[in-house]
Design an enzyme around this catalytic site. Structure first.
Site, PDB file in Angstrom:
ATOM      1  N   TRP A  26     -16.310  14.794  16.811  1.00  0.00           N
ATOM      2  CA  TRP A  26     -15.701  14.688  15.496  1.00  0.00           C
ATOM      3  C   TRP A  26     -16.548  15.384  14.433  1.00  0.00           C
ATOM      4  CZ3 TRP A  26     -13.455   9.078  14.608  1.00  0.00           C
ATOM      5  CH2 TRP A  26     -12.542   8.804  15.649  1.00  0.00           C
ATOM      6  N   THR A  78       0.875  -1.172   0.000  1.00  0.00           N
ATOM      7  CA  THR A  78       0.000   0.000   0.000  1.00  0.00           C
ATOM      8  C   THR A  78       0.906   1.214   0.000  1.00  0.00           C
ATOM      9  OG1 THR A  78       0.010   0.220   2.398  1.00  0.00           O
ATOM     10  CG2 THR A  78      -1.695  -1.157   1.440  1.00  0.00           C
ATOM     11  N   LYS A 118     -11.293  17.200  15.203  1.00  0.00           N
ATOM     12  CA  LYS A 118     -11.699  16.936  16.573  1.00  0.00           C
ATOM     13  C   LYS A 118     -11.924  18.249  17.294  1.00  0.00           C
ATOM     14  CE  LYS A 118      -9.641  12.509  16.309  1.00  0.00           C
ATOM     15  NZ  LYS A 118      -8.661  11.530  16.724  1.00  0.00           N
ATOM     16  N   GLU A 174      -5.235  -4.212   2.569  1.00  0.00           N
ATOM     17  CA  GLU A 174      -5.056  -5.018   3.777  1.00  0.00           C
ATOM     18  C   GLU A 174      -6.185  -6.019   4.001  1.00  0.00           C
ATOM     19  OE1 GLU A 174      -4.689  -1.802   3.448  1.00  0.00           O
ATOM     20  OE2 GLU A 174      -3.062  -0.995   4.674  1.00  0.00           O
TER      21      GLU A 174
END
Lengths: 547, 547
Positions: free
Chosen positions: A444, A185, A439, A330
């Site tokens: 969030w 990746t 944040k 992944e």
């Protein structure tokens, strides 16, 4: 007490054995790198994969060796995969879109011992291979007639090399956890990280992927994987399609609208998969030519979020079902697919598109949860977003060499780095990257949600939202805007446009107008660069003295 | 080198966890043994399975214990399976159609420690349990209100027992090869033999079974397993249906045409599976009532060969696709399913029915071959028949206790005891049982093929063919015929009817007329008895002196 069932390890060569036995005459059609459309069958591909395995072994390659490929989707590339895996070696797909020095870095990290390379990428290989001392053998995926002069000493034409083997060979035996494939990746920051698939994970992933509620591939399908084999394990199609025995159409190196359309039409492709960019080109081509898609039934779209308009066009104008999907290198790579559960199957029009804007739900074999920073799981309410974490037999438990260990926890959860919410029926939607989310006062804020709204303003050409340090709230959103040529909206106009569409505390504290927003090679907004650009920016709302 | 993918053992509780997480609200509808239709959900079923597991553990049951069930298809039975598996114990389904002493023999052989029993079978259990000293606990699958008096000391009502657990329990951890389920096969000769499924084999089998080219089950399906859970692992439906999250309809103990029709209709069942006998009853009911099957899309028919007429009726009269299938308890049980590959998908009418008379092809995960007695593989030519041998991760490698070892060879092939041929596209058709096939001069003659032809004669009510010892040819066919009432065909008439329809050397040497042919409890011809009856028979063609 153990069961008394057979030991039958899940090995990838069993996929191609099954294809050759049960679907031996089924066609594999490739747009060859040399130009012409070429045809083979699963039986023939298996025989040639056996020859490749035999030949690799004769050249001294063995269990555990990494063998790189730098190639388009063709039957030759696929048979090379099965040949490599058949001796217990590891196919390592290289992404030719990376810079040569990145590819060399990756090959050195993986310690690749050999390289299969397409004619297209031979000039690239000539730059890279001299920097990778571990490479002992270069095999050019062509025949003698097309073999060019090359500076790579000892490079051989694949067909010349293969002809020296007779195929009288048995696949090697090894345990199912043996490494089968490798893919690095490459994020926007840090070194690339290697994911090492096993035979077991590849086989289980193929089974998960072919299920009716996932891709739903049958032997009656004609499957064209437009997603390259070097992109995230080809979304598993290199295993799942042979497993089902579907006819396979390999588009080679041409992914423009006309070339893709030609194969969809002449080969009667029923199922295809790629990133939105490819489909944008196809849809434009169809619009220009007035052509239709009478054979195509389903298109899987992933890699980045599928625009609502694209889903709508495929479905309404061409009668093609869109399956929005999400995954990661992944994860082999499937994470979720947006097929419709009975709760949603009856929806039509906008309500259906709303659901299809989510990335869908996880098949059996993928567990997921969204958590806060402390790891507490959020409810599946379709709005509370958090870090998306996954677990399963086709999910990585580590990177090759041990990098990125902080992404894996003791209970086996892999932190995807994405931020998402999940609705009560399990439909997940990515709302941000964890490193981009803002944040503010412990809560969030999704930058993607704000950006999607901001680009709806008629004077905005492009918008990006980043978090800027704030002495009271920790971070607050800054909206960065590129105006459309000739338009001069004021910051207040744009904020007024957002008003009422998001929670008050989500409202950007400031709008900054710029001439250009930096992008990655793949066209995504490069937020790291944008954050660097604004790192010393002080928001007007930030008044430390007022504490 | 090993891959770096997660250790995520294939454990059956993950199937029900996934169902509860992804399809938690989906219904499970049961015709209860007490009478009424009852409804629950996957989320609720999982919770009750956890309680059952917790309660079993509290009662001292643990990893490896065999826990028998003598019950119909209901949600309670299914949750008992998951509860049992969730502590690593082994669900052991008992077939109530066997004689009590056979069931007792099986339970003693398995050393069952507990028994879940339906009200229906309590009288049977009262006969059996006193003969099985290993049974410590009897749980009657009902509530306190319906709990009858019983001679079984310590028997408890399931709901009373379950209520003592709160479900605050975690599934036990163990390796995926751990035994999960047990089912004994009972042939016409010899002692029953126990097959011991593992968690791994059950999960892989569920995945194989749900594939588009196998059963093709999605979350949008409504699945009614009419095949009992005590019959060959319920054809895997106890695992594959929760895995896909399809709505589940459990028919309880009533399998007559009216009861089955009622559930098909009111619950909008789209997928069902059972033996031909059940469908014969349903088709007769439909014919009598004029009812149709507007919701049903697919019916899997196996257990014994599906009559051509049945396939035709379902498809032509009711628009229901028939999937003819073959399997064995030893195969979890799927072997082959007759869905149509592209080579056959375009067929219609008789040509399509011809293909559907075969039992279909093996999914990925089942390898098969047909061999002669020496083990040499026959070609897949659609006519050369031989011993059918299979291999795969959901195929037994031994029987519990080691009986029947001669059926397993060193390369892992299991000899099914069936005789079959396979066509060039992989479609397998059973032509006989190996012990029934006639060996004449080194060649094999299929008794089933001859019987199927003979019953076509208008005066023949039933026909059976057995091999009779012959001094020159080793064995020769004897055709045993029951004439239709009032008809008196001569042997020569019947032989003339066969003439030209089979190879000359297949022609029976003699026709014997009998009043009755012996049958098994399941209605199959009992050839062992027939052979015993004719063991001293001398064929008119057998002339040792002339040899």
């Amino acid at each position: 007490m153990l069961g008394l069932m057979q030991e039958w390890p899940l090995l990838c060569h069993k996929l191609i054995d099954n294809a050759a036995t049960q679907h031996g005459g089924r066609e594999i059609v490739s747009r060859s790198v040399e130009g012409p459309i070429v045809r083979t069958t699963y039986a023939e591909l298996r025989l040639r994969a056996l020859k490749a395995a035999q030949r690799l072994e004769r050249d001294g390659f063995a269990l555990g060796d990494r063998v790189a490929t730098l190639a388009w989707n063709t039957a030759r590339h696929l048979e090379a995969w099965y040949g490599i895996m058949g001796i217990g070696a590891v196919y390592h797909t290289l992404n030719p879109r990376l810079f040569p020095e990145q590819i060399a870095w990756i090959m050195n990290h993986a310690q690749d011992r050999a390289l299969f390379v397409d004619l297209t990428f031979l000039p690239l290989a000539e730059k890279i291979v001299p920097q990778v001392p571990s490479v002992e053998k270069v095999i050019v995926l062509t025949d003698a007639a097309h073999m060019p002069a090359t500076s790579l000493s000892g490079a051989v034409a694949y067909e010349e090399w293969l002809v020296e083997a007779d195929g009288d060979f048995r696949w090697k035996s090894f345990e199912e956890e043996t490494a089968a494939g490798m893919c690095y990746t490459s994020g926007t920051t840090g070194d690339p990280k290697g994911v090492l698939y096993s035979h077991r994970s590849n086989v289980l992933h193929a089974m998960m992927a072919a299920m009716p509620d996932a891709m739903g591939i049958s032997s009656r399908d004609v499957v064209m994987p437009v997603v390259p084999m070097f992109h995230a394990n080809a979304w598993g199609l290199g295993q799942s399609v042979p497993m089902t025995g579907a006819k396979l159409v390999m588009p080679g190196g041409r992914m423009d609208g006309a070339s893709i359309y030609e194969l969809l039409d002449t080969e009667k492709v029923s199922f295809t998969a790629a990133v939105p960019t490819v489909w944008l080109m196809l849809l434009q081509y169809l619009q220009e030519t007035g052509n239709k898609l009478p054979h195509l039934k389903k298109v899987v779209i992933g890699g980045s979020a599928c625009p609502r308009m694209m889903t709508q066009k495929f479905q309404d104008d061409y009668g093609v079902e869109v399956v929005h999907a999400w995954g990661m290198t992944e994860m082999s790579p499937l994470g979720t697919l947006c097929t419709l559960k009975p709760e949603y199957a009856g929806l039509e029009g906008e309500a259906r598109l709303d659901v299809q804007q989510t990335q869908g739900f996880a098949p059996f074999g993928v567990e997921m949860k969204v958590t806060d920073d402390a790891g507490n799981a959020h409810p599946w309410d379709g709005s509370t977003f958090g870090r998306l974490k996954v677990r399963g037999p086709a999910v990585a438990r580590a990177y090759y060499g041990g990098a990125g260990a902080e992404q894996f926890d003791a209970e086996g959860w892999f932190d995807t780095g994405d931020v998402a919410h999940i609705d009560p029926h399990g439909y997940m939607q990515i709302t941000d990257r964890a490193k981009d989310v803002i944040k503010s006062g412990g809560e969030w804020i999704s930058t993607i949600a704000l950006e999607n709204l901001a680009v709806g303003h008629p004077d905005v050409a492009e918008a990006a939202v980043i978090g800027v340090p704030h002495s009271k709230w920790h971070e607050r959103p800054l909206l960065v805007v590129v105006r459309k040529p000739g338009r001069e909206p004021a910051a207040a106009d744009i904020l007024a446009f957002l008003e009422g569409k998001v929670a008050k505390w989500w409202m950007p504290d400031e709008v900054a107008f710029v001439a250009e927003i930096p992008h990655t090679a793949a066209g995504k907004i490069l937020k790291t660069a944008l954050r660097a650009q604004f790192k010393d920016h002080r928001l007007p709302t930030d008044n430390p003295a007022a504490g």
